[in-house]
Scaffold this motif. Structure first.
Motif, short mmCIF file in Angstrom:
data_model
loop_
_atom_site.label_atom_id
_atom_site.label_comp_id
_atom_site.label_asym_id
_atom_site.label_seq_id
_atom_site.Cartn_x
_atom_site.Cartn_y
_atom_site.Cartn_z
N GLN A 204 -6.61 3.32 3.91
CA GLN A 204 -7.72 4.52 3.75
C GLN A 204 -7.94 4.76 2.13
O GLN A 204 -8.71 5.41 1.94
CB GLN A 204 -7.12 5.62 4.41
CG GLN A 204 -7.10 5.69 5.83
CD GLN A 204 -6.62 6.89 6.68
OE1 GLN A 204 -6.72 7.90 6.30
NE2 GLN A 204 -5.76 6.39 7.47
N VAL A 205 -6.79 4.80 1.52
CA VAL A 205 -6.93 5.53 0.19
C VAL A 205 -6.53 4.61 -1.06
O VAL A 205 -7.24 4.96 -2.04
CB VAL A 205 -5.82 6.67 0.16
CG1 VAL A 205 -4.40 6.11 0.04
CG2 VAL A 205 -6.22 7.59 -1.07
N ALA A 206 -5.98 3.55 -0.96
CA ALA A 206 -5.66 2.65 -2.17
C ALA A 206 -6.72 1.58 -2.59
O ALA A 206 -7.36 1.06 -1.79
CB ALA A 206 -4.23 2.20 -2.02
N ASP A 207 -6.76 1.41 -3.85
CA ASP A 207 -7.59 0.41 -4.46
C ASP A 207 -6.78 -0.75 -4.78
O ASP A 207 -7.14 -2.06 -4.50
CB ASP A 207 -8.23 0.87 -5.91
CG ASP A 207 -8.89 2.25 -5.81
OD1 ASP A 207 -9.98 2.35 -4.88
OD2 ASP A 207 -8.45 3.07 -6.15
N VAL A 208 -5.64 -0.55 -5.24
CA VAL A 208 -4.69 -2.00 -5.69
C VAL A 208 -3.35 -1.56 -5.26
O VAL A 208 -2.85 -0.53 -4.95
CB VAL A 208 -4.66 -2.07 -7.07
CG1 VAL A 208 -6.09 -2.49 -7.74
CG2 VAL A 208 -4.41 -0.92 -7.95
N ALA A 209 -2.66 -2.61 -4.74
CA ALA A 209 -1.39 -2.64 -4.45
C ALA A 209 -0.37 -3.61 -5.29
O ALA A 209 -0.80 -4.48 -5.54
CB ALA A 209 -1.42 -3.19 -2.85
N THR A 210 0.83 -2.88 -5.25
CA THR A 210 1.88 -3.84 -5.72
C THR A 210 2.89 -3.80 -4.96
O THR A 210 3.31 -2.61 -4.33
CB THR A 210 2.45 -3.19 -7.21
OG1 THR A 210 1.39 -3.15 -8.19
CG2 THR A 210 3.70 -3.81 -7.86
N VAL A 211 3.49 -4.90 -4.46
CA VAL A 211 4.75 -4.91 -3.63
C VAL A 211 5.80 -5.35 -4.40
O VAL A 211 5.95 -6.07 -5.33
CB VAL A 211 4.35 -6.03 -2.57
CG1 VAL A 211 5.82 -6.03 -1.46
CG2 VAL A 211 3.14 -5.75 -1.40
N LEU A 212 7.11 -4.58 -4.20
CA LEU A 212 8.43 -4.74 -4.74
C LEU A 212 9.17 -5.29 -3.56
O LEU A 212 9.43 -4.74 -2.43
CB LEU A 212 8.89 -3.45 -5.17
CG LEU A 212 8.54 -2.85 -6.77
CD1 LEU A 212 9.44 -1.54 -6.92
CD2 LEU A 212 8.57 -3.76 -7.67
N SER A 213 10.11 -6.30 -3.86
CA SER A 213 11.14 -6.94 -3.04
C SER A 213 12.35 -7.02 -3.99
O SER A 213 12.26 -7.82 -5.03
CB SER A 213 10.43 -8.09 -2.42
OG SER A 213 11.51 -8.77 -1.75
N HIS A 214 13.47 -6.49 -3.48
CA HIS A 214 14.82 -6.59 -4.19
C HIS A 214 14.60 -6.40 -5.91
O HIS A 214 15.05 -7.21 -6.42
CB HIS A 214 15.28 -7.96 -3.92
CG HIS A 214 15.42 -8.03 -2.57
ND1 HIS A 214 16.56 -7.61 -1.91
CD2 HIS A 214 14.99 -8.84 -1.57
CE1 HIS A 214 16.62 -7.87 -0.71
NE2 HIS A 214 15.47 -8.54 -0.50
N GLY A 215 13.64 -5.39 -6.30
CA GLY A 215 13.37 -5.06 -7.62
C GLY A 215 12.47 -5.73 -8.31
O GLY A 215 12.24 -5.58 -9.57
N LYS A 216 11.82 -6.98 -7.73
CA LYS A 216 10.74 -7.75 -8.34
C LYS A 216 9.46 -7.52 -7.76
O LYS A 216 9.46 -7.22 -6.61
CB LYS A 216 11.15 -9.36 -8.31
CG LYS A 216 12.54 -9.68 -9.13
CD LYS A 216 12.44 -11.18 -8.85
CE LYS A 216 13.34 -11.86 -9.88
NZ LYS A 216 14.73 -11.89 -9.15
N VAL A 217 8.46 -7.69 -8.69
CA VAL A 217 7.29 -7.74 -8.13
C VAL A 217 6.98 -8.94 -7.29
O VAL A 217 6.85 -10.06 -7.68
CB VAL A 217 5.98 -7.41 -9.22
CG1 VAL A 217 4.64 -7.69 -8.73
CG2 VAL A 217 6.29 -6.02 -9.98
N SER A 218 6.65 -8.86 -5.93
CA SER A 218 6.50 -10.03 -5.23
C SER A 218 4.94 -10.26 -4.91
O SER A 218 4.51 -11.11 -4.36
CB SER A 218 7.08 -10.00 -3.85
OG SER A 218 6.89 -8.89 -3.12
N LEU A 219 4.16 -9.33 -5.15
CA LEU A 219 2.58 -9.45 -5.00
C LEU A 219 1.91 -8.34 -5.62
O LEU A 219 2.45 -6.95 -5.71
CB LEU A 219 2.50 -9.38 -3.30
CG LEU A 219 0.98 -9.62 -2.94
CD1 LEU A 219 1.03 -10.24 -1.68
CD2 LEU A 219 0.08 -8.33 -2.74
N HIS A 220 0.79 -8.45 -6.18
CA HIS A 220 -0.01 -7.53 -6.81
C HIS A 220 -1.47 -8.06 -6.52
O HIS A 220 -1.88 -9.26 -6.92
CB HIS A 220 0.16 -7.29 -8.32
CG HIS A 220 -0.76 -6.50 -9.18
ND1 HIS A 220 -0.82 -5.32 -9.04
CD2 HIS A 220 -1.89 -6.92 -9.72
CE1 HIS A 220 -1.66 -4.50 -9.54
NE2 HIS A 220 -2.27 -5.72 -10.07
N GLY A 221 -2.44 -6.90 -6.24
CA GLY A 221 -3.69 -7.56 -5.80
C GLY A 221 -4.39 -6.25 -5.22
O GLY A 221 -4.08 -5.18 -5.10
#
Ligand code: ADP
Ligand code: MG
Length: 491
Positions: A204-221
């Motif tokens: 509903q609200v976000a333009d971009v997402a960053t996913v963290l997994s165990h302290g690392k960026v696992s996805l950005h888009g």
């Protein structure tokens, strides 16, 4: 074309004793953008916001602000640089009003209290928030505290807003309102970082997402170009199991009964003449926007608060997960102490009033395994577990051993997808074992998925009630917002 970020993390690493909380994290917050930060409990989301807010110093890497490397020297420094924070645990001082909390951060700025009142009013108005400025923070509902922190951040002149799970206690109308404000703020050039576990909310609200997994960026888009399964896989490494439907069973005798209960609790709104009954094996869901009497209801049902009118039938064998999880834990002691708290009178854990430390350790280790409490170390002080892990510990302890009654206030609040499913399974299991469950939550989907019957609280009263089979999202949303519930209007 993308605008340049207001603030970024550049290859930031942060380690706590045995845990690598952040490992080479890059994160850029741009003006006009709502950026959602996703990840399982313990993934490092709160730590990333704390680094941006100057509350934790990175071990490696750094922060770039307006194109230049900076060192955030504590919270006062980051506020001065325009970084606003609405933290997960809340940072308001409970005994002080919102105005006093604002004054506290800026004693030198405001010669007079009236200036602070003015600034807070203007900030709240601009963001479309209605606030009670003169009530001590501890007496405000979770939602009001969070919105209060948001207004304080704006009054402090924030250009960057960091919101760590701000919606876990809000109802759909409040969330809708908050999102509209966030979009407005973004359009006015603020950079927003938003943490949530609810993917529908994020969309509903976000333009971009960053996913963290165990302290690392696992996805950005970009959010619109990434589907839910991709995000979930980036968070967990796999797709989480689906919840199983609970079969309908016959239920036992009434174990928990409130009759015409009126009570003044910690909330601004008292409970007004509320009657409910919960049978053994039954889950009664209580929905409502935080601050409409749920907390008072939960405290009365748990036997913590005595009502001024009406009668209560409860039990000494009542499990209670309070809204504020720190109320249920011993923050400074090894977590195993918190784990055995409900069992202290049992001979297996205490002899002549002395805690058997090894038995406590074994019990805690088993509980940590069953509920996936991380790190798997019962010697760590409870306060150092992440919010989600504290919650897993608390719920696990309370539901252990099929209590007669369970009063659960937001039991999956702040939990990631996997942990949420684990807790829901345990709640269903408790009901199957005959526990009478009172489930208080602002998460409609959760209550819908678990409860046999539902009541909606508004302004301290039961605004609506029905069987789960008759669930109607529009009707519930309206009842939660205090709007008439159409048709017959129940008179
Ligand atoms: N002050 C601290 N001391 C020790 N460990 C910490 C501290 N703060 C966070 N951690 C650990 O760092 C990891 C990341 O925590 P956090 O950033 O709170 O995760 P999230 O917000 O994604 O749930 C967790 O394993 C947590 O237990
Ligand atoms: Mg967190």
């Amino acid at each position: 074309m993308t605008t340049s970020p207001i603030v970024s993390l550049r290859a930031v690493s942060k380690r706590f004793a045995t845990v690598q909380a952040l490992d080479g994290v890059d994160l850029a917050l741009r003006p006009g953008e709502v950026h959602v930060l996703l990840g399982e409990n313990g993934a490092g989301k709160s730590t990333a916001t704390k680094v941006l807010a100057g509350l934790e110093a990175p071990d490696d890497g750094g922060i770039v602000l307006d194109g230049d490397p900076v060192v955030m020297r504590g919270r006062a420094d980051s506020i001065r640089r325009g970084v606003g924070l609405v933290s997960q645990s809340g940072s308001l001082i409970g005994g002080l009003t919102l105005v006093e909390n604002l004054l506290l951060t800026h004693t030198s700025w405001f010669a007079r209290r009236s200036t602070a009142v003015d600034m807070l009013h203007r900030a709240a108005d601009a963001a479309g928030i209605t606030l009670d400025l003169d009530t001590p923070a501890h007496a405000l509902g979770v939602a009001q505290r969070q919105l209060g922190e948001l207004a304080i951040a704006l009054a402090q002149g924030a250009r960057v807003l960091l919101l760590d799970e701000p919606t876990s206690a809000l109802g759909p109308h409040e969330i809708g309102g908050l999102f509209a404000r966030l979009r407005q703020l973004a359009e006015s050039g603020v950079a927003i970082l938003f943490i949530t576990h609810r993917l529908s909310e994020m969309r509903q609200v976000a333009d971009v997402a960053t996913v963290l997994s165990h302290g690392k960026v696992s996805l950005h888009g970009s959010v619109s170009e990434t589907d839910d399964d991709t995000l979930l896989r980036a968070m967990t490494g796999e797709l989480p199991p689906r919840a199983v439907e609970r079969p309908h069973r016959t239920v036992g005798p009434v174990l928990l009964r409130l009759a015409e209960v009126t009570a003044a609790g910690p909330e601004r709104v008292p409970l007004r003449s509320v009657s409910i009954e919960v049978r053994g094996g039954e889950i009664l869901g209580v929905l409502g926007v935080a601050g409409n009497g749920q907390r008072t209801l939960a405290e009365v049902a748990a036997g913590v608060l005595t009502p001024s009118l009406g009668s209560v039938q409860t039990s000494r064998d009542v499990a209670y997960v309070p809204e504020t999880r720190s109320d249920g834990l011993l923050p400074d002691m090894p977590a195993k102490r918190s784990a055995v708290l409900r069992r202290l009178t049992e001979p297996a854990f205490a002899r002549l009033g002395v805690l058997d430390d090894r038995a406590a350790g074994r019990f805690a280790a088993e509980l940590f395994d069953r509920y996936d409490v991380r790190p798997r170390d019962p010697e760590v002080p409870a306060a150092l577990l992440s919010g989600g892990n504290q919650q897993k510990l608390l719920v696990g302890r309370e539901l252990d051993g099929a209590p007669r009654i369970a009063v659960l206030h937001g039991p999956t609040q702040g939990l990631d997808v996997r942990a949420t499913e684990a807790v829901r399974t345990e709640i269903r299991h408790a009901a199957e074992e005959g526990t009478a469950v009172l489930l208080v939550s602002s998460d409609i989907d959760e209550v819908r998925g678990l409860a046999d019957r539902l009541v909606v609280l508004f302004d301290g009263r039961v605004a609506d009630q029905f069987d789960a089979a008759d669930f109607d999202a529009t009707r519930v949303g309206r009842a939660m917002a205090g709007l008439p519930t159409t048709a017959a209007d129940h008179q």
